[in-house]
Design a protein around this motif. Structure first.
Motif, PDB file in Angstrom:
ATOM      1  N   VAL A  92       0.919  -1.173   0.067  1.00 44.52           N
ATOM      2  CA  VAL A  92       0.014  -0.019   0.059  1.00 44.52           C
ATOM      3  C   VAL A  92       0.805   1.210   0.162  1.00 44.52           C
ATOM      4  O   VAL A  92       1.758   1.498   0.723  1.00 44.52           O
ATOM      5  N   GLU A  93       0.712   2.205  -0.769  1.00 46.15           N
ATOM      6  CA  GLU A  93       1.547   3.506  -0.968  1.00 46.15           C
ATOM      7  C   GLU A  93       0.752   4.270   0.298  1.00 46.15           C
ATOM      8  O   GLU A  93      -0.264   4.655   0.373  1.00 46.15           O
ATOM      9  N   ILE A  94       1.924   4.686   1.022  1.00 47.54           N
ATOM     10  CA  ILE A  94       1.640   5.395   2.332  1.00 47.54           C
ATOM     11  C   ILE A  94       1.803   6.851   1.736  1.00 47.54           C
ATOM     12  O   ILE A  94       2.637   7.182   1.309  1.00 47.54           O
ATOM     13  N   PRO A  95       0.644   7.689   2.129  1.00 46.76           N
ATOM     14  CA  PRO A  95       0.940   9.215   1.500  1.00 46.76           C
ATOM     15  C   PRO A  95       2.131   9.790   2.700  1.00 46.76           C
ATOM     16  O   PRO A  95       2.587   9.564   3.590  1.00 46.76           O
ATOM     17  N   GLU A  96       2.413  10.892   2.028  1.00 45.97           N
ATOM     18  CA  GLU A  96       3.420  11.691   2.507  1.00 45.97           C
ATOM     19  C   GLU A  96       3.128  12.281   4.112  1.00 45.97           C
ATOM     20  O   GLU A  96       3.980  12.360   4.841  1.00 45.97           O
ATOM     21  N   ARG A 121       6.339   3.432  11.767  1.00 46.54           N
ATOM     22  CA  ARG A 121       7.138   4.062  12.780  1.00 46.54           C
ATOM     23  C   ARG A 121       6.997   5.656  12.418  1.00 46.54           C
ATOM     24  O   ARG A 121       7.085   6.103  11.162  1.00 46.54           O
ATOM     25  N   ILE A 122       6.494   6.226  13.370  1.00 54.38           N
ATOM     26  CA  ILE A 122       6.239   7.830  13.196  1.00 54.38           C
ATOM     27  C   ILE A 122       7.698   8.264  13.184  1.00 54.38           C
ATOM     28  O   ILE A 122       8.507   8.206  14.113  1.00 54.38           O
ATOM     29  N   VAL A 123       7.989   9.098  12.264  1.00 56.99           N
ATOM     30  CA  VAL A 123       9.331   9.878  11.997  1.00 56.99           C
ATOM     31  C   VAL A 123       9.251  11.168  12.621  1.00 56.99           C
ATOM     32  O   VAL A 123      10.107  11.454  13.284  1.00 56.99           O
ATOM     33  N   GLU A 124       8.202  11.819  12.245  1.00 60.25           N
ATOM     34  CA  GLU A 124       7.769  13.345  12.683  1.00 60.25           C
ATOM     35  C   GLU A 124       6.706  13.935  12.664  1.00 60.25           C
ATOM     36  O   GLU A 124       5.898  13.310  11.471  1.00 60.25           O
ATOM     37  N   ALA A 152       1.805  18.112  12.169  1.00 60.22           N
ATOM     38  CA  ALA A 152       0.846  19.223  12.568  1.00 60.22           C
ATOM     39  C   ALA A 152       0.023  18.503  13.647  1.00 60.22           C
ATOM     40  O   ALA A 152      -0.137  17.462  14.053  1.00 60.22           O
ATOM     41  N   THR A 153      -0.657  19.217  14.607  1.00 57.40           N
ATOM     42  CA  THR A 153      -1.134  19.108  15.724  1.00 57.40           C
ATOM     43  C   THR A 153      -2.746  19.663  15.671  1.00 57.40           C
ATOM     44  O   THR A 153      -3.591  19.229  16.418  1.00 57.40           O
ATOM     45  N   GLN A 154      -3.005  20.358  14.720  1.00 58.38           N
ATOM     46  CA  GLN A 154      -4.241  20.876  14.321  1.00 58.38           C
ATOM     47  C   GLN A 154      -4.803  21.027  13.213  1.00 58.38           C
ATOM     48  O   GLN A 154      -3.693  21.057  12.185  1.00 58.38           O
ATOM     49  N   PRO A 155      -5.758  20.592  12.355  1.00 62.94           N
ATOM     50  CA  PRO A 155      -7.152  20.380  13.511  1.00 62.94           C
ATOM     51  C   PRO A 155      -6.945  18.998  14.516  1.00 62.94           C
ATOM     52  O   PRO A 155      -7.514  18.638  15.080  1.00 62.94           O
ATOM     53  N   TYR A 156      -6.010  18.179  13.800  1.00 61.67           N
ATOM     54  CA  TYR A 156      -5.802  16.696  14.365  1.00 61.67           C
ATOM     55  C   TYR A 156      -4.303  16.540  14.035  1.00 61.67           C
ATOM     56  O   TYR A 156      -3.556  17.291  13.149  1.00 61.67           O
ATOM     57  N   LEU A 157      -3.755  15.300  14.642  1.00 64.49           N
ATOM     58  CA  LEU A 157      -2.525  15.049  14.693  1.00 64.49           C
ATOM     59  C   LEU A 157      -1.989  14.620  13.054  1.00 64.49           C
ATOM     60  O   LEU A 157      -2.796  13.583  12.745  1.00 64.49           O
ATOM     61  N   LYS A 158      -0.929  14.946  12.671  1.00 64.93           N
ATOM     62  CA  LYS A 158      -0.466  14.547  11.259  1.00 64.93           C
ATOM     63  C   LYS A 158       0.829  14.383  11.612  1.00 64.93           C
ATOM     64  O   LYS A 158       1.734  15.091  12.340  1.00 64.93           O
ATOM     65  N   ALA A 159       1.380  13.282  10.644  1.00 63.28           N
ATOM     66  CA  ALA A 159       2.944  12.843  10.792  1.00 63.28           C
ATOM     67  C   ALA A 159       3.459  12.290   9.642  1.00 63.28           C
ATOM     68  O   ALA A 159       2.641  11.796   8.747  1.00 63.28           O
ATOM     69  N   ARG A 160       4.749  12.104   9.380  1.00 65.04           N
ATOM     70  CA  ARG A 160       5.546  11.485   8.367  1.00 65.04           C
ATOM     71  C   ARG A 160       5.825  10.297   9.039  1.00 65.04           C
ATOM     72  O   ARG A 160       6.320  10.251  10.132  1.00 65.04           O
ATOM     73  N   VAL A 161       5.637   9.019   8.408  1.00 67.56           N
ATOM     74  CA  VAL A 161       5.768   7.825   8.931  1.00 67.56           C
ATOM     75  C   VAL A 161       6.633   6.843   7.940  1.00 67.56           C
ATOM     76  O   VAL A 161       6.684   7.297   6.704  1.00 67.56           O
TER      77      VAL A 161
END
Length: 855
Positions: A40-44, A134-137, A140-149
């Protein structure tokens, strides 16, 4: 952003959007072997959804509830896109909105398969774990958490070991499914069919009960074999707990079945007995209690309560718990002596003879008992005449019993005197020890609401003695304690009150019981620890310590014959001379009573018995010089008081103790200093104040006694009372301290044959004190010839035995000056008492027993 699992029903199945049936464990039907799922391709930038108290694994399907506003927005945005989200567990489940630092770094990439909106605004989603990330970084924390994995794949080395771990895991999981009632049986078979070790590990972990930390540990382990090892350990632990729980449930169920079986058998047995015309045992027991209640002679209130409880018991099945409680209560009720008494022997001459046979002396106690019998006799003989007399007291009823309290040192015969009184009156005797009792229920009983409740000691003793007019001894009433459970002394107020004990209510019985005919006798060593309200309800009779003459007569008339019987000796096999008994009293015992004296006599008798048992035939004559051969070296060596008081600054005081009177030496000394005043010897606050008053008096009258007026400015005074380990207190040593100080500062020794006692004032008056009889006996015992007493204590000398009064001189004083004139030697007399070699000699030597052992 907050997630929690919902509806994790072991027997439920979920339907995907396409209607395909998905097993609850999320085990997808495997495609052909050797075929791999396309990656599965993981979004950025991936939305991150924190989970509360749950870990979602790859290759599993899990339902979740979404309730937080920003979590709902995250799901809405994800559903509109590729439906991919990142699921990570929160380290702190109690947080409502965890931040990045509150979440674990390793999670699962998941696909939202199904979404259901609820009427309350929350969502129900069905997610399928795809792979580990694994979460790399966090971006964003708003409006919800986002991360590069990034992908975080597991490692797996195929081989026999991995296959063995897979089979063992599947086998243990199948066993666990059998033990958990809510899990479907086919779940174990499905696990056995899974050939992929990684998929099996995550599927089993989804259903296994474990902590959040343990679940996250399974996810973070890289090696599939390590995951299986950890799961085997957790499965083994869980199976042990489940098997133990099943065992407990089986035992409880067996017990219930046994009780039901017994109940049905009893019902059948009763039916058979009714058919055969036999009498029911339950009914027989009820009738037996009814007969006993009628014959017990209970007062009306007690009888009504007993019959009421009997009717309740008749309606209950014998197997019920309440049946046993009522049966025990009725058993107590019918066994109490409601109307059983023993007739009194009112022959006063017989009572006097019995009391004299059992005890020597103790005239005050004997006279009080004889008075009680005489009054009972007159009331019985004149009952008709007394009823005809008009009375105006309609409140207070006639008192039938008596409440006495014997106060005295240990070993003077208080307890045995109660037995003698019962024998003289022809009554039964019972005794309870109150020393150390701290629970009020010990006296008044426990209420029936408690499991194992029973009546108090008063009712228990009356049941044992089977009489409601015994001689009832309450031993050691001065040693009752109190704590959070109540005050037993307060409970005794009703027992020992003639106006109340006619209707004494025990908490267990809860009906009145008449104690008015009981002769209560309390014993105590001292009155100070008895509460004043309780002390006020008793007639106090003091029993002082014995004199040497009294101890000699007690030994010859009572102790020696008793020890002969107890040690198997016949009269004539051993004879004690008067000198031997007196030496035992003086050198081997020091007590107010005679317990140690009896022990010493018993030791002598046992040694003689041993010699006779070995074959000796001659009778033993124990004389004074033979005593050390039987008892060893004397315990109290003799020393001359002269040696203690030959130095100025030492005076002889007299003290009262719970074990009788005693002699104490008060020593004073001075050294260079400036107004220092030291007191040692375990002195109490009152005695310290007396010493301060004595010093103030001496300083104020220094000129009158020829003492330099400014002596205290250049000196330190130290007063010591030997036997420092023994606490001492009271004001009666005031006159002795003044004498020691004046003796020190005038260099005039105190007469070695004079003891003294008395409280002083700053004006030089000598006030009366207590314990005069005990103090005088102590002075006589150590060989003093004169005693200085306060003038107002002259009346107390009537209590001193006649032989002691004749042997001693009593100096009654009203002021300190009078006492000093008698107690101090003048300088010329003191100088004549000094020998040529510098040692001081007393012109009136008197000997005293030292409290130190001769060893």
């Amino acid at each position: 952003m907050w997630m929690r699992p919902f509806g994790l029903d072991w027997e439920g199945y979920f339907l995907s959007d396409e209607g395909e049936e998905i097993p609850p464990m999320g085990i997808q039907p495997e495609s052909g072997r050797g075929q791999e799922e396309p990656a599965v391709e993981i979004p950025e930038e991936l939305p991150i959804l924190p989970l509360r108290g749950v870990v979602v694994y790859p290759l599993t399907v899990v339902p979740l509830a979404v309730g937080q506003p920003r979590s709902i927005r995250l799901v809405d945005d994800a559903v509109l896109g590729r439906k991919l989200i990142g699921l990570v567990a929160s380290k702190r489940p109690e947080l409502e909105e965890p931040m990045p630092e509150d979440c674990y770094a390793v999670g699962t990439l998941a696909l939202i398969q199904r979404l259901l909106r609820m009427p309350d605004g929350t969502m129900r989603i069905l997610v399928m774990g795809l792979e580990r990330i694994r979460i790399v970084e966090y971006t964003a924390t708003q409006p919800y958490l986002k991360a590069r994995v990034e992908r975080h794949p597991e490692t797996m080395t195929p081989g026999p070991e991995l296959e063995a771990l897979r089979r063992k895991t599947a086998e243990l999981f199948a066993r666990m499914v059998e033990l958990v009632p809510g899990l479907p049986d086919q779940l174990g078979a499905m696990a056995m069919a899974v050939e992929d070790p990684k998929q099996l590990a995550y599927a089993v972990a989804t259903y296994l009960r474990m902590s959040l930390q343990e679940a996250q540990e399974i996810l973070e382990l890289d090696d599939v074999a390590a995951k299986l090892h950890r799961l085997i350990a957790l499965l083994t632990r869980e199976i042990e707990v489940l098997e133990l729980g099943r065992k407990i449930q089986s035992e409880a169920q067996a017990q219930v079945e046994k009780m039901q079986r017994e109940f049905f058998l009893r019902q059948q047995l009763e039916a058979i007995r009714r058919e055969l015309g036999e009498v029911d045992e339950h009914q027989m027991e009820v009738e037996e209690f009814r007969r006993k209640i009628e014959e017990a002679g209970m007062p009306p209130e007690a009888k009504r309560e007993a019959l009421r409880e009997l009717e309740r018991m008749a309606k209950l099945p014998p197997a019920s718990a309440e049946y046993g409680v009522i049966r025990t209560y009725l058993d107590w009720m019918v066994s109490l002596p409601w109307n059983r008494t023993t007739p009194d022997n009112l022959d006063v001459a017989h009572a006097r003879k019995v009391l004299d046979e059992d005890h020597y002396g103790l005239q005050d106690v004997k006279e009080r008992i004889l008075e009680y019998l005489a009054v009972r006799k007159l009331k019985q003989e004149r009952a008709g005449q007394l009823e005809e007399l008009e009375t105006r007291d309609y409140i207070r009823r006639a008192r039938e019993g008596a409440i006495l309290c014997f106060v005295g040192p240990p070993g003077v015969g208080k307890t045995s005197l109660g037995q003698s009184i019962a024998r003289a009156m022809g009554r039964k005797f019972t005794r309870i020890a109150l020393g150390g009792i701290r629970d009020e229920a010990e006296i008044r009983g426990f209420r029936r609401t408690y499991v194992g409740a029973m009546p108090g000691r008063i009712i228990q003793a009356l049941r044992r003695v089977e009489s409601r007019n015994p001689v009832f001894m309450l031993d050691e009433v001065d040693k009752i304690g109190a704590d959070w459970r109540g005050d037993p002394a307060s409970a005794l107020l009703e027992v020992l009150d003639p106006e109340q004990n006619r209707e004494f209510r025990d908490h267990y019985l809860d009906v009145p019981f008449d104690l008015s005919q009981v002769l209560f006798i309390c014993t105590a060593n001292q009155l100070d620890t008895i509460p004043a309200p309780l002390r006020d309800r008793m007639e106090i009779i003091f029993i002082p310590g014995y004199t040497e003459t009294e101890k000699f007569h007690i030994a010859m008339g009572y102790l020696i014959p008793r020890q002969l019987r107890e040690n198997g000796l016949l009269p004539g096999e051993i004879t004690f001379t008067e000198a031997a008994v007196r030496r035992i009293i003086r050198e081997y015992t020091r007590e107010a009573g005679v317990r140690n004296l009896e022990r010493a006599i018993g030791r002598v008798c046992r040694k003689v018995a041993t010699r006779i048992a070995e074959g000796a035939t001659e009778a033993a004559l124990v004389d004074a010089e033979d005593v050390p051969r039987y008892l060893g070296k004397p315990l109290f060596t003799e020393e001359e008081i002269t040696h203690r008081v030959e130095v100025p600054g030492v005076a002889i005081g007299l003290a009262w103790t719970p074990t009788g009177g005693d002699v104490l030496f008060i020593e004073a000394t001075r050294m260079p200093g400036s107004k220092g005043f030291v007191l040692t010897g375990s002195l109490g606050e009152v005695m310290r104040e007396s010493a301060q008053a004595a010093l103030s008096y001496v300083r104020a009258h220094a000129k009158d006694y020829g003492i330099p007026e400014r002596f205290f400015e250049q000196s330190d005074i130290h007063i010591h009372v030997p036997a420092g380990a023994v606490p001492k207190d009271g004001p009666s040593a005031g006159i002795t301290i003044v004498t020691a100080l004046v003796s020190l500062l005038t260099d005039r020794p105190v007469r070695p044959d004079v003891g003294m006692t008395g409280e002083i004032t700053l004006r030089g008056k000598v006030l009366p004190v207590g314990g005069i009889k005990e103090k005088v006996l102590a002075a006589h015992r150590v060989g003093l010839r004169a005693v200085i007493l306060p003038k107002r204590n002259e009346k107390d000398l009537e209590d001193v035995p006649e032989d002691v009064r004749q042997a001693m001189q009593f100096v009654l004083v009203e002021s300190i000056d009078e006492a000093l004139q008698v107690a101090l030697q003048d300088r010329r007399e003191s100088a004549r008492a000094v020998s040529r070699d510098g040692t001081r000699r007393s012109r009136a030597p008197a000997k005293a027993k030292s409290g130190r052992s001769s060893r």
